[in-house]
Motif scaffolding. Structure first.
Motif, PDB file in Angstrom:
ATOM      1  N   ASN A 363       0.822  -1.207   0.000  1.00 65.69           N
ATOM      2  CA  ASN A 363       0.000   0.000   0.000  1.00 65.69           C
ATOM      3  C   ASN A 363       0.858   1.260   0.000  1.00 65.69           C
ATOM      4  OD1 ASN A 363      -2.358  -1.489   0.044  1.00 65.69           O
ATOM      5  ND2 ASN A 363      -2.493  -1.502   2.271  1.00 65.69           N
ATOM      6  N   MET A 364       1.906   1.266   0.853  1.00 65.44           N
ATOM      7  CA  MET A 364       2.775   2.444   0.914  1.00 65.44           C
ATOM      8  C   MET A 364       3.565   2.604  -0.382  1.00 65.44           C
ATOM      9  SD  MET A 364       4.114   2.583   4.880  1.00 65.44           S
ATOM     10  CE  MET A 364       4.544   0.856   5.014  1.00 65.44           C
ATOM     11  N   ARG A 365       3.954   1.483  -0.992  1.00 69.31           N
ATOM     12  CA  ARG A 365       4.672   1.541  -2.267  1.00 69.31           C
ATOM     13  C   ARG A 365       3.782   2.168  -3.340  1.00 69.31           C
ATOM     14  NH1 ARG A 365       4.261  -1.655  -6.535  1.00 69.31           N
ATOM     15  NH2 ARG A 365       5.959  -1.730  -8.075  1.00 69.31           N
ATOM     16  N   GLN A 366       2.528   1.725  -3.414  1.00 68.12           N
ATOM     17  CA  GLN A 366       1.605   2.293  -4.406  1.00 68.12           C
ATOM     18  C   GLN A 366       1.421   3.784  -4.184  1.00 68.12           C
ATOM     19  OE1 GLN A 366      -1.985  -0.003  -4.215  1.00 68.12           O
ATOM     20  NE2 GLN A 366      -0.999  -1.931  -4.830  1.00 68.12           N
ATOM     21  N   GLU A 367       1.304   4.174  -2.901  1.00 67.13           N
ATOM     22  CA  GLU A 367       1.117   5.592  -2.587  1.00 67.13           C
ATOM     23  C   GLU A 367       2.357   6.394  -2.979  1.00 67.13           C
ATOM     24  OE1 GLU A 367      -0.760   9.009  -1.382  1.00 67.13           O
ATOM     25  OE2 GLU A 367      -1.571   6.997  -1.702  1.00 67.13           O
ATOM     26  N   ALA A 368       3.542   5.823  -2.735  1.00 71.23           N
ATOM     27  CA  ALA A 368       4.786   6.505  -3.101  1.00 71.23           C
ATOM     28  C   ALA A 368       4.895   6.645  -4.619  1.00 71.23           C
ATOM     29  CB  ALA A 368       5.980   5.747  -2.539  1.00 71.23           C
ATOM     30  N   LEU A 369       4.546   5.578  -5.345  1.00 74.16           N
ATOM     31  CA  LEU A 369       4.622   5.621  -6.802  1.00 74.16           C
ATOM     32  C   LEU A 369       3.646   6.626  -7.389  1.00 74.16           C
ATOM     33  CD1 LEU A 369       4.993   1.817  -7.648  1.00 74.16           C
ATOM     34  CD2 LEU A 369       6.754   3.595  -7.779  1.00 74.16           C
ATOM     35  N   ARG A 370       2.509   6.818  -6.711  1.00 74.93           N
ATOM     36  CA  ARG A 370       1.516   7.789  -7.201  1.00 74.93           C
ATOM     37  C   ARG A 370       2.016   9.225  -7.087  1.00 74.93           C
ATOM     38  NH1 ARG A 370      -2.568   4.327  -5.036  1.00 74.93           N
ATOM     39  NH2 ARG A 370      -2.545   5.475  -3.068  1.00 74.93           N
ATOM     40  N   ASN A 371       2.956   9.449  -6.194  1.00 72.67           N
ATOM     41  CA  ASN A 371       3.386  10.816  -5.934  1.00 72.67           C
ATOM     42  C   ASN A 371       4.831  11.093  -6.310  1.00 72.67           C
ATOM     43  OD1 ASN A 371       1.070  12.194  -4.252  1.00 72.67           O
ATOM     44  ND2 ASN A 371       1.259  10.108  -3.459  1.00 72.67           N
ATOM     45  N   VAL A 372       5.586  10.044  -6.712  1.00 74.37           N
ATOM     46  CA  VAL A 372       7.007  10.254  -7.009  1.00 74.37           C
ATOM     47  C   VAL A 372       7.197  11.127  -8.245  1.00 74.37           C
ATOM     48  CG1 VAL A 372       7.330   8.230  -8.480  1.00 74.37           C
ATOM     49  CG2 VAL A 372       9.218   9.059  -7.054  1.00 74.37           C
TER      50      VAL A 372
END
Length: 394
Positions: A363-372
């Motif tokens: 979940n945190m990886r997906q959130e990071a990828l959405r904002n990177v």
């Protein structure tokens, strides 16, 4: 002893049995609502924070996987004993019976009422080397908590003191304003009366008017000084009260952190304070010395223990020595079933922990990828970190 170490870790992980993936979702959702991620600096801090959380969760995941493999190894040992044929199991059971019997005789020989439970003794034994430092740190933290409580009481008193000074200064301001108005009105009225009286009586009242003016100036000066003092006191009270509040907040954060550490240690060892933990540790040391003394003179127990280890080692056990503390489980099938049940329960909890840690990282990886993509300068480096974390969590 290894089995006991696994079982005594259970309390630590029971507190962690919550849905971390759900927590991660909630956490990231709240941050998205509060932060302005259109700003690159904010987005960078947000993504870096997510990466740090992913790293911490990945470390926890690695520990859980390692312990899961360890529990599985011990379950395999239990299954190996259960699958033994009667003719293979007979000499092992006979040897284990001797070990259990001699161990019981050893306890009776000591003729000392044990002040510690098996759980407490095993826990003390597991952390024997670290306990002196733990006790010292716990006492130090408790002393520091007492000092912090005094500091908080002092700061609270200072807040009240400066608050009272501000209130009193505001009241003084109001009084001086009214006094200035009354003085001006009185002076103007007196001057008018003296002027009329001087005209009516045809008398020179300049001296009286001068004296009245001097008195009015002196009174006005006193009122002005008191008013200015009140202004300074208000500013001083505001500055000092804000400073006291800032210090109090800082001290409260320290208090909470240290209080959590103290509560965790007390809960872990089931004590109320450091002195009680020290007492239990001293009781453990006494019992450990007595057991060590008897083990040294117990040749039979040593012989059968070595024999049991040799027999179990031939079965390719993961840890044959661990069964010295569970010889009764080899003799009594009911205890073996209970031991197996505890290990299975422990493994189920570890599996659940691994699952929600993995989900949390995802979940945190997906959130990071959405904002990177919002980060221009460090985007590739952060992507590399995310890929490394992903590789660890697989």
């Amino acid at each position: 002893m290894i089995f006991s170490r696994l079982f005594h870790r259970r309390n630590r992980y029971v507190q962690e049995e919550y849905d971390q993936s759900e927590y991660a979702d909630l956490q990231t959702e709240n941050i998205v609502e509060e932060l302005n991620l259109s700003d690159e600096a904010q987005a960078k801090r947000y993504v870096v924070d997510l990466c740090e959380q992913m790293i911490n969760t990945a470390k926890d995941l690695e520990d859980a996987k390692a312990e899961y493999d360890l529990v599985t190894s011990y379950l395999t040992d239990v299954q190996t004993i259960e699958d033994l044929k009667d003719e293979e199991k007979a000499p092992i059971v006979e040897c284990a019976t001797h070990v259990a019997k001699l161990d019981k005789e050893r306890s009776e020989f000591l003729k000392t009422e044990r002040k510690l439970s098996d759980t407490q003794f095993a826990q003390m034994q597991e952390e024997e080397d670290q306990l002196p430092g733990i006790i010292k740190r716990l006492k130090s933290n408790e002393s520091y908590l007492d000092a912090i409580k005094k500091d908080l009481a002092y700061l609270e008193g200072k807040k009240l003191e400066w608050g009272m000074l501000r209130t009193e200064s505001i009241r003084t301001q109001k009084i001086m304003r009214k006094s200035a108005c009354y003085l001006f009105a009185s002076f103007a009225t007196l001057m008018a009366l003296l002027g009329i009286l001087s005209w009516y009586l045809k008398t020179d009242l300049m001296l009286v008017m001068t004296i009245a003016a001097i008195l009015a100036v002196l009174a006005g000066g006193y009122i002005l000084i008191r008013y200015q003092d009140a202004i300074r006191d208000i500013k001083k009270a505001d500055v000092n009260r804000n400073h006291a509040i800032s210090l109090e907040n800082h001290v409260k954060i320290k208090y909470v952190n240290i209080k959590n550490a103290v509560d965790f240690t007390c809960e872990k060892y089931h004590v109320r304070n450091g002195y009680e933990l020290q007492f239990i540790y001293e009781q453990y040391q006494e019992e450990a010395r007595e057991k060590a003394k008897f083990r040294k003179t117990s040749d039979d127990l040593d012989y059968f223990s070595k024999s049991l280890i040799q027999k179990l080692s031939r079965l390719d056990m993961y840890d044959a020595r661990a069964w010295l503390n569970h010889a009764n489980a080899i003799v009594d099938s009911r205890e073996l079933v209970e031991l197996k049940h505890d290990l299975i329960t422990r493994r189920q909890k570890l599996r659940a922990r691994i699952e929600y840690s993995t989900a949390s990282i995802s979940n945190m990886r997906q959130e990071a990828l959405r904002n990177v993509h919002r980060i221009n300068h460090c985007g590739p480096q952060i992507m590399q970190i995310i890929r490394q974390i992903e590789a660890i969590s697989l």
